[in-house]
Each structure stands twice: as structure tokens, then as C-alpha cells.
Design an enzyme around this catalytic site. Structure first.
Site, PDB file in Angstrom:
ATOM      1  N   HIS A  73       7.989  -6.002 -25.057  1.00  9.58           N
ATOM      2  CA  HIS A  73       8.074  -4.554 -24.818  1.00  9.58           C
ATOM      3  C   HIS A  73       8.042  -3.931 -26.209  1.00  9.58           C
ATOM      4  CE1 HIS A  73      10.123  -1.124 -22.325  1.00  9.58           C
ATOM      5  NE2 HIS A  73       9.055  -0.704 -22.988  1.00  9.58           N
TER       6      HIS A  73
ATOM      7  N   THR B 185      12.961  -2.119 -19.951  1.00  8.24           N
ATOM      8  CA  THR B 185      12.156  -3.342 -19.907  1.00  8.24           C
ATOM      9  C   THR B 185      12.152  -3.991 -18.521  1.00  8.24           C
ATOM     10  OG1 THR B 185      12.553  -3.703 -22.271  1.00  8.24           O
ATOM     11  CG2 THR B 185      11.794  -5.603 -20.988  1.00  8.24           C
TER      12      THR B 185
ATOM     13  N   GLY C  54       6.987 -14.994  -8.216  1.00  7.34           N
ATOM     14  CA  GLY C  54       6.868 -15.149  -9.654  1.00  7.34           C
ATOM     15  C   GLY C  54       7.640 -16.365 -10.114  1.00  7.34           C
TER      16      GLY C  54
ATOM     17  N   PHE D   4      12.273   4.216 -20.915  1.00  8.23           N
ATOM     18  CA  PHE D   4      11.775   3.306 -19.886  1.00  8.23           C
ATOM     19  C   PHE D   4      12.338   1.904 -20.129  1.00  8.23           C
ATOM     20  CE2 PHE D   4       7.909   0.958 -18.066  1.00  8.23           C
ATOM     21  CZ  PHE D   4       8.305   1.132 -16.758  1.00  8.23           C
TER      22      PHE D   4
ATOM     23  N   MET E  97       4.712  -4.995 -13.831  1.00  2.00           N
ATOM     24  CA  MET E  97       3.722  -6.040 -14.126  1.00  2.00           C
ATOM     25  C   MET E  97       3.661  -7.051 -12.990  1.00  2.00           C
ATOM     26  SD  MET E  97       4.567  -6.674 -18.133  1.00  2.00           S
ATOM     27  CE  MET E  97       3.730  -5.776 -19.455  1.00  2.00           C
ATOM     28  N   GLU E  98       4.824  -7.491 -12.508  1.00  7.39           N
ATOM     29  CA  GLU E  98       4.859  -8.447 -11.399  1.00  7.39           C
ATOM     30  C   GLU E  98       4.266  -7.844 -10.128  1.00  7.39           C
ATOM     31  OE1 GLU E  98       7.637 -11.530 -10.533  1.00  7.39           O
ATOM     32  OE2 GLU E  98       9.016 -10.726 -12.045  1.00  7.39           O
TER      33      GLU E  98
ATOM     34  N   PHE F  60      12.151  -2.619 -15.694  1.00 13.05           N
ATOM     35  CA  PHE F  60      11.240  -1.861 -14.839  1.00 13.05           C
ATOM     36  C   PHE F  60       9.790  -2.107 -15.233  1.00 13.05           C
ATOM     37  CE2 PHE F  60      15.247   0.573 -14.713  1.00 13.05           C
ATOM     38  CZ  PHE F  60      15.536   0.387 -13.367  1.00 13.05           C
ATOM     39  N   MET F  61       9.530  -2.265 -16.527  1.00 12.52           N
ATOM     40  CA  MET F  61       8.176  -2.610 -16.971  1.00 12.52           C
ATOM     41  C   MET F  61       7.792  -3.983 -16.432  1.00 12.52           C
ATOM     42  SD  MET F  61       6.547  -3.023 -20.812  1.00 12.52           S
ATOM     43  CE  MET F  61       7.257  -4.663 -21.045  1.00 12.52           C
TER      44      MET F  61
ATOM     45  N   ARG G 262       2.342 -16.879 -10.864  1.00 15.23           N
ATOM     46  CA  ARG G 262       2.860 -16.772  -9.506  1.00 15.23           C
ATOM     47  C   ARG G 262       2.497 -18.040  -8.735  1.00 15.23           C
ATOM     48  NH1 ARG G 262       5.028 -12.085  -8.675  1.00 15.23           N
ATOM     49  NH2 ARG G 262       5.190 -12.326  -6.430  1.00 15.23           N
TER      50      ARG G 262
END
Length: 131
Positions: A67, A33, A60, A31, A40-41, A35-36, A113
Site C-alpha cells: 500500500h 489497507t 483466497g 483509506f 483487490m480480492e 479495505f484495499m 485463489r
């Protein structure tokens, strides 16, 4: 009024397309980072959107994350964002973000944000093409 403590949780299954090797942020089929961070965003965006009037959105402005553990293809991943503070002028919203897979925590951090007028923001952005 934006409610402190509001949360949004998202989930998805890691596929080949969501790996570090696929996006170029690493060489392994785990996976990625980026994409993580995007999950989250997206969780933060979703948690905030219901409080915004029509025509308003958010972008953002800061993301500070770690990670901490890898996730293999085929495993589910989860991301959560929780509203933790709103600036005095109501335009900046801070979140606590976290991510985990079926075996435990994989990442955490903070995210900010800015609330924007969608049309005004796009007009300003697109004006870069004219000059």
C-alpha cells in the site's frame, strides 16, 4: 476453461467507514489497507466467477501487496485484478492486482485463489464446531 488476461475493475468512494482509523489498522482518517486488500480480492473473485460451474466458488489463499500512497475521504479508489496463470490441475489461479485513486497508483501485488466446491468447503469448515 479459464482465460488468462481476464480482468475485473471495481470502484468505490472512500468514506469514514473505509478508513484505517475506523477498522483499527491505523490511527488516521485515510483509506485503510484492509479495505484495499478486500477490493483487490473482490475484483479477483469477480473476474474468476464467470468461469466456474454452478456449485463451485473460490477462496483466497495468498495475498502479497503493498500500500504505497494514502487516499483521503471523499476520493474514488479503484482496484483491478487480472488472471495471469492457472495451475496444471486447474484448481489454483494467480492474479496481478493493483489499486489507484484519482491522483495515481496506491497499491499493487499478487493474489492466489483456490477453486472449491462450495458445499464441501462449508461442510469441512463447519465440522470444526463439532469437535
Amino acid at each position: 476453461m479459464i482465460l488468462i488476461g481476464t480482468k475485473c475493475q471495481l470502484e468505490q468512494t472512500v468514506t469514514q467507514e473505509l478508513t484505517a482509523a475506523s477498522i483499527g489498522s491505523g490511527a488516521l482518517p485515510v483509506f485503510g489497507t484492509p479495505f484495499m486488500a478486500a477490493m483487490m480480492e473482490n475484483a479477483a473473485l469477480t473476474a474468476l466467477q464467470s468461469f466456474l460451474e454452478e456449485g463451485l466458488g473460490s477462496v483466497g489463499t495468498r495475498l502479497d501487496i503493498t500500500h504505497d500512497a494514502p487516499t483521503p475521504i471523499g476520493m474514488k479508489v479503484f482496484a483491478e485484478a487480472e488472471i495471469v496463470s492457472v495451475s496444471e490441475n486447474g484448481k489454483m489461479v494467480d492474479f496481478r492486482v493493483s489499486a489507484w485513486d484519482e491522483k495515481g497508483p496506491i497499491g499493487k501485488g499478487t493474489h492466489t485463489r483456490a477453486i472449491i466446491g462450495n458445499e464441501k468447503f462449508l461442510t469441512k469448515c463447519n465440522s470444526k464446531l463439532n469437535g
